[in-house]
Design a protein around this motif. Structure first.
Motif, PDB file in Angstrom:
ATOM      1  N   MET A   1       0.840  -1.194   0.000  1.00 18.32           N
ATOM      2  CA  MET A   1       0.000   0.000   0.000  1.00 18.32           C
ATOM      3  C   MET A   1       0.874   1.243   0.000  1.00 18.32           C
ATOM      4  O   MET A   1       1.643   1.458   0.927  1.00 18.32           O
ATOM      5  CB  MET A   1      -0.890   0.012   1.247  1.00 18.32           C
ATOM      6  N   ASP A   2       0.707   2.024  -1.032  1.00 19.74           N
ATOM      7  CA  ASP A   2       1.537   3.200  -1.223  1.00 19.74           C
ATOM      8  C   ASP A   2       0.797   4.404  -0.623  1.00 19.74           C
ATOM      9  O   ASP A   2      -0.286   4.760  -1.090  1.00 19.74           O
ATOM     10  CB  ASP A   2       1.705   3.346  -2.746  1.00 19.74           C
ATOM     11  N   THR A   3       1.331   5.005   0.430  1.00 19.47           N
ATOM     12  CA  THR A   3       0.672   6.168   1.037  1.00 19.47           C
ATOM     13  C   THR A   3       1.708   7.291   1.191  1.00 19.47           C
ATOM     14  O   THR A   3       2.900   7.083   0.961  1.00 19.47           O
ATOM     15  CB  THR A   3       0.107   5.857   2.440  1.00 19.47           C
ATOM     16  N   ALA A   4       1.233   8.443   1.662  1.00 18.04           N
ATOM     17  CA  ALA A   4       2.156   9.570   1.880  1.00 18.04           C
ATOM     18  C   ALA A   4       3.246   9.181   2.882  1.00 18.04           C
ATOM     19  O   ALA A   4       4.371   9.668   2.811  1.00 18.04           O
ATOM     20  CB  ALA A   4       1.379  10.782   2.380  1.00 18.04           C
ATOM     21  N   LEU A   5       2.934   8.274   3.812  1.00 23.70           N
ATOM     22  CA  LEU A   5       3.926   7.856   4.810  1.00 23.70           C
ATOM     23  C   LEU A   5       4.996   6.957   4.187  1.00 23.70           C
ATOM     24  O   LEU A   5       6.193   7.159   4.407  1.00 23.70           O
ATOM     25  CB  LEU A   5       3.249   7.114   5.976  1.00 23.70           C
ATOM     26  N   THR A   6       4.560   5.978   3.404  1.00 23.23           N
ATOM     27  CA  THR A   6       5.553   5.059   2.810  1.00 23.23           C
ATOM     28  C   THR A   6       6.481   5.841   1.873  1.00 23.23           C
ATOM     29  O   THR A   6       7.683   5.589   1.833  1.00 23.23           O
ATOM     30  CB  THR A   6       4.884   3.894   2.045  1.00 23.23           C
ATOM     31  N   ARG A   7       5.911   6.814   1.165  1.00 23.42           N
ATOM     32  CA  ARG A   7       6.741   7.618   0.248  1.00 23.42           C
ATOM     33  C   ARG A   7       7.700   8.517   1.034  1.00 23.42           C
ATOM     34  O   ARG A   7       8.866   8.665   0.682  1.00 23.42           O
ATOM     35  CB  ARG A   7       5.858   8.461  -0.680  1.00 23.42           C
ATOM     36  N   LEU A   8       7.205   9.091   2.116  1.00 16.70           N
ATOM     37  CA  LEU A   8       8.025  10.029   2.897  1.00 16.70           C
ATOM     38  C   LEU A   8       9.243   9.354   3.524  1.00 16.70           C
ATOM     39  O   LEU A   8      10.342   9.899   3.520  1.00 16.70           O
ATOM     40  CB  LEU A   8       7.149  10.661   4.001  1.00 16.70           C
ATOM     41  N   VAL A   9       9.037   8.149   4.093  1.00 17.79           N
ATOM     42  CA  VAL A   9      10.161   7.536   4.813  1.00 17.79           C
ATOM     43  C   VAL A   9      10.791   6.356   4.073  1.00 17.79           C
ATOM     44  O   VAL A   9      11.824   5.852   4.490  1.00 17.79           O
ATOM     45  CB  VAL A   9       9.766   7.114   6.254  1.00 17.79           C
ATOM     46  N   GLY A  10      10.160   5.921   2.982  1.00 20.38           N
ATOM     47  CA  GLY A  10      10.762   4.855   2.187  1.00 20.38           C
ATOM     48  C   GLY A  10      10.586   3.468   2.768  1.00 20.38           C
ATOM     49  O   GLY A  10      11.477   2.619   2.645  1.00 20.38           O
ATOM     50  N   VAL A  11       9.432   3.230   3.440  1.00 21.71           N
ATOM     51  CA  VAL A  11       9.141   1.870   3.923  1.00 21.71           C
ATOM     52  C   VAL A  11       8.098   1.226   3.008  1.00 21.71           C
ATOM     53  O   VAL A  11       7.420   1.912   2.250  1.00 21.71           O
ATOM     54  CB  VAL A  11       8.630   1.863   5.388  1.00 21.71           C
ATOM     55  N   ARG A  12       7.979  -0.117   3.125  1.00 15.67           N
ATOM     56  CA  ARG A  12       7.040  -0.820   2.235  1.00 15.67           C
ATOM     57  C   ARG A  12       5.603  -0.710   2.714  1.00 15.67           C
ATOM     58  O   ARG A  12       4.682  -0.673   1.922  1.00 15.67           O
ATOM     59  CB  ARG A  12       7.435  -2.302   2.152  1.00 15.67           C
ATOM     60  N   HIS A  13       5.408  -0.687   4.035  1.00 15.90           N
ATOM     61  CA  HIS A  13       4.050  -0.732   4.583  1.00 15.90           C
ATOM     62  C   HIS A  13       3.768   0.488   5.470  1.00 15.90           C
ATOM     63  O   HIS A  13       4.668   0.928   6.196  1.00 15.90           O
ATOM     64  CB  HIS A  13       3.859  -2.005   5.404  1.00 15.90           C
ATOM     65  N   PRO A  14       2.507   0.985   5.463  1.00 15.30           N
ATOM     66  CA  PRO A  14       2.195   2.203   6.229  1.00 15.30           C
ATOM     67  C   PRO A  14       1.968   1.912   7.716  1.00 15.30           C
ATOM     68  O   PRO A  14       0.910   2.209   8.275  1.00 15.30           O
ATOM     69  CB  PRO A  14       0.927   2.720   5.545  1.00 15.30           C
ATOM     70  N   ILE A  15       2.964   1.308   8.322  1.00 10.45           N
ATOM     71  CA  ILE A  15       2.865   0.879   9.721  1.00 10.45           C
ATOM     72  C   ILE A  15       4.109   1.357  10.471  1.00 10.45           C
ATOM     73  O   ILE A  15       5.230   1.194   9.977  1.00 10.45           O
ATOM     74  CB  ILE A  15       2.769  -0.664   9.815  1.00 10.45           C
ATOM     75  N   VAL A  16       3.880   1.923  11.665  1.00  9.37           N
ATOM     76  CA  VAL A  16       4.996   2.412  12.483  1.00  9.37           C
ATOM     77  C   VAL A  16       4.992   1.680  13.823  1.00  9.37           C
ATOM     78  O   VAL A  16       3.947   1.516  14.443  1.00  9.37           O
ATOM     79  CB  VAL A  16       4.852   3.937  12.748  1.00  9.37           C
ATOM     80  N   GLN A  17       6.157   1.247  14.263  1.00 12.13           N
ATOM     81  CA  GLN A  17       6.335   0.738  15.638  1.00 12.13           C
ATOM     82  C   GLN A  17       6.920   1.903  16.424  1.00 12.13           C
ATOM     83  O   GLN A  17       7.979   2.414  16.109  1.00 12.13           O
ATOM     84  CB  GLN A  17       7.270  -0.489  15.624  1.00 12.13           C
ATOM     85  N   GLU A 329       5.495 -11.710  10.985  1.00 11.68           N
ATOM     86  CA  GLU A 329       4.144 -12.315  10.920  1.00 11.68           C
ATOM     87  C   GLU A 329       3.072 -11.246  11.151  1.00 11.68           C
ATOM     88  O   GLU A 329       2.047 -11.221  10.475  1.00 11.68           O
ATOM     89  CB  GLU A 329       4.003 -13.406  11.992  1.00 11.68           C
ATOM     90  N   LEU A 330       3.316 -10.370  12.114  1.00 15.86           N
ATOM     91  CA  LEU A 330       2.336  -9.340  12.450  1.00 15.86           C
ATOM     92  C   LEU A 330       2.093  -8.397  11.268  1.00 15.86           C
ATOM     93  O   LEU A 330       0.939  -8.147  10.884  1.00 15.86           O
ATOM     94  CB  LEU A 330       2.832  -8.541  13.668  1.00 15.86           C
ATOM     95  N   VAL A 331       3.176  -7.894  10.689  1.00 11.41           N
ATOM     96  CA  VAL A 331       3.030  -6.925   9.599  1.00 11.41           C
ATOM     97  C   VAL A 331       2.362  -7.591   8.393  1.00 11.41           C
ATOM     98  O   VAL A 331       1.441  -7.033   7.784  1.00 11.41           O
ATOM     99  CB  VAL A 331       4.406  -6.299   9.244  1.00 11.41           C
TER     100      VAL A 331
END
Ligand SMILES: Cc1cc2nc3c(=O)[nH]c(=O)nc-3n(C[C@H](O)[C@H](O)[C@H](O)COP(=O)(O)O)c2cc1C
Length: 349
Positions: A1-17, A329-331
């Motif tokens: 899922m490509d969102t403003a967050l994944t684009r901003l920080v360069g991660v694959r999924h819009p999930i933050v720990q 597994e969680l992600v």
């Protein structure tokens, strides 16, 4: 899922720990990063040297982007910012609003700045100061928390600022991620859910207490440090709530004496830390002492496994979580559920 967050920080999924004191160390953060989400190291409970080695450890375990959470009001915040810049850390996350100067310094070095906020006006303030995104935490979230529920606060903040908003407080699954996206968020940030993974270093006895908790076992109290703090309801919390002013001062002094030894802080530093937290708030002296001790109370549980002596900060979601998956597994599970939920909604007539 490509969102403003994944684009901003360069991660694959819009999930933050999120950065959780004593919990979000190199192991959890690198496991999260390798799972394609954004892991954030909690540095407020680390010395400067420990932070330096923790950044190096994460770097050894992953090539993916990660973040560091710090307190903007820490006496050595400037040194920490330099470690973040020199260590090539992608994201700086703040529990309290950083100053415009600190934001500018980080941004000039290419670091993405994402403060956590609990109110619309704080989101507006940090957005005006140049923050790249905000994490907005609703009242159901763990640790220090506000009164407004995520379902009310999130749309309010999304409507108020033009930077990406990451929703926190009460998230644990793919339905929640999709709901946050529906509100206009760019992703979700989770604390308690990541604490309850097999990659988290929290002792098993403590994890077991969280898993056994129902939603009613999670409470908000000011008795620990004078600020609304969401945690598991324990005998320690009940005792602090029952004790009168004089008794709680005695209790605080006794505890402070023990923790002073453990932490290596001088009495002066201890009181200074407490006073920094007291700033602008109505805290009694016992609360000032306890406020300075809060990181050590958290440590007793999260590192030493003392469910009797420690504070177990927790979101309400502890009451609906009953397993310990790995971060990978969680992600994966959350992303799969989110996609299934999206398909289910698309099929609605
Ligand atoms: C054990 C624990 C420790 C935490 N420590 C910190 C911290 O040091 N700094 C911070 O900004 N937030 C801290 N928080 C708050 C989390 O970063 C996050 O905002 C919150 O857990 C989100 O709500 P959730 O638990 O419902 O996912 C902590 C939360 C927990 C559960």
């Amino acid at each position: 899922m490509d969102t403003a967050l994944t684009r901003l920080v360069g991660v694959r999924h819009p999930i933050v720990q999120t950065g959780m004191g004593w919990v979000a160390g190199p192991r959890l953060v690198s496991a999260t990063a390798n799972a394609g989400a954004l892991g954030i190291l909690a540095s407020a409970t680390m010395t400067l040297d420990r932070l330096r080695t923790a950044i190096a450890e994460v770097r050894c375990r992953t090539e993916a982007p990660f973040g560091v959470n710090l307190r903007a009001d820490a006496a050595d915040a400037g040194d920490r910012v330099r470690l973040i810049i020199d260590g090539g850390v992608r994201v700086a996350s703040f529990a309290l609003a950083p100053s415009p100067e600190l934001i500018a310094e980080l941004k000039a070095a290419g670091v993405v700045v994402i403060p956590s906020v609990g109110a619309r006006r704080h989101a507006e303030k940090v957005a005006a100061w140049g923050a790249d995104a905000v994490i907005v935490q609703g009242g159901e979230g763990g640790g220090h928390t506000g009164e407004v529920a995520t379902s009310v606060l999130l749309p309010q903040v999304v409507d108020a600022v033009r930077i990406p908003v990451v929703a926190a407080g009460g998230f644990f699954d793919g339905r929640g991620l999709l709901a946050a996206l529906a509100y206009g968020a760019a992703g979700v940030a989770m604390g308690t859910r990541f604490l309850l993974t097999s990659d988290s270093t929290v002792p098993d006895a403590v994890k077991a207490r969280y898993l056994a908790a129902t939603v009613r076992d999670v409470t908000v109290t000011r008795a620990v440090d004078g600020l609304p703090h969401r945690m598991l309801r324990t005998d320690l919390v009940a005792g602090l709530e029952r004790s009168g002013r004089a008794r709680s001062l005695l209790h605080a002094i006794r505890r402070a004496a023990g923790f002073r030894k453990l932490s290596g802080l001088t009495w002066r530093q201890l009181v200074q830390d407490g006073l920094a937290l007291r700033h602008g708030r109505e805290l009694s002296w016992s609360q000032v002492l306890l406020a300075a001790n809060t990181p050590m109370l958290l440590r007793s549980a999260m590192v030493d496994g003392r469910t009797d002596l420690g504070v177990m900060a927790s979101g309400q979601v502890a009451g609906v979580i009953d397993d310990l998956p790995s971060c990978a597994e969680l992600v994966d599970r959350i992303m799969k559920e989110a996609e299934e939920t999206r398909d289910r909604l698309m099929a609605l007539k």
